[in-house]
Scaffold this motif. Structure first.
Motif: not given
Length: 225
Positions: A107-112, A141-146
């Motif tokens: 999971i790669f999670h964006a915070h900015n 196929n990486i799960q992208l979250l924000a």
């Protein structure tokens, strides 16, 4: 996790505490790439978490050597899932290296929503690298979250992502009249005064110039502190 007790670090700790409370048998490890201790170190250890110290260069050197060092990291240490919380795309090499090593859930999670107060040169370099990084994330196929739609659009552009708003334990913020009255007495605030508070560290992203301008207008309104 970084040494700074910022919003992303606090989010990570809230998630850690929630997972530990519900799934006590799950092992959770925080990565520390810094020379100094990461934020919440003692709380992590006291609550059954682990800290993996794996020093890596930062800045320009991180752009050059980061991927190979991340690749080496995941060849030595094995994980079932990797959750990367990031303020810009550069750390995505961790996600790519993890996926290449065989980690099924990444999971790669964006915070900015911006590069902050970095120089024009650094912003230009990061923007150029981000174009390639988005292609790699999409292909792996990486799960992208924000944390918000704005954060997702800024970081991932046209890639598909899911918004997961930052959760809080609302019970901690339930209104308590006794506490309210005690705090007002201690600060010599009249009972009938309206109080407006900004809870934020002094950083560029918090836009204190705007907050001060708003407070300046409110100050001249009757009975507002």
């Amino acid at each position: 996790m970084t040494p700074n007790r910022g919003g992303t670090e606090t989010f990570s700790m809230n998630l850690f505490n929630a997972l530990r409370k519900k799934y006590k048998s799950v092992d959770i490890t925080f990565l520390n790439i810094w020379k100094e201790d990461i934020a919440y170190k003692n709380e992590i250890i006291e609550n059954g978490g682990h800290i993996l110290n794996y020093q890596m260069p930062t800045g320009i050197k991180n752009m050059v050597f980061g991927h190979n060092l991340a690749k080496k990291l995941f060849s030595v240490y094995k994980f079932d899932a990797i959750h990367i919380n990031a303020n810009y795309l550069l750390p995505s090499f961790f996600a790519i290296a993890a996926k290449n090593s065989g980690v099924t859930k990444v999971i790669f999670h964006a915070h900015n929503t911006s590069y902050g107060n970095r120089s024009f040169l650094k912003k230009s370099i990061l923007k150029s690298i981000a174009i390639l990084q988005r292609k790699k994330l999409n292909n792996k196929n990486i799960q992208l979250l924000a944390a918000s739609t704005e954060a997702g659009n800024w970081m991932f552009r046209k890639l598909d992502f899911t918004v997961i708003t930052n959760g809080i334990e609302v019970e901690k913020f339930n209104f308590d009249r006794d506490i309210r009255n005690e705090v007002r007495r201690n600060l010599n605030i009249p009972e009938d005064s309206k109080v407006i508070i900004s809870v934020a560290r002094i950083e560029y992203q918090k836009n204190h110039e705007k907050i001060i301008s708003i407070f300046n207008e409110l100050y001249y309104k009757k009975n507002i502190i």
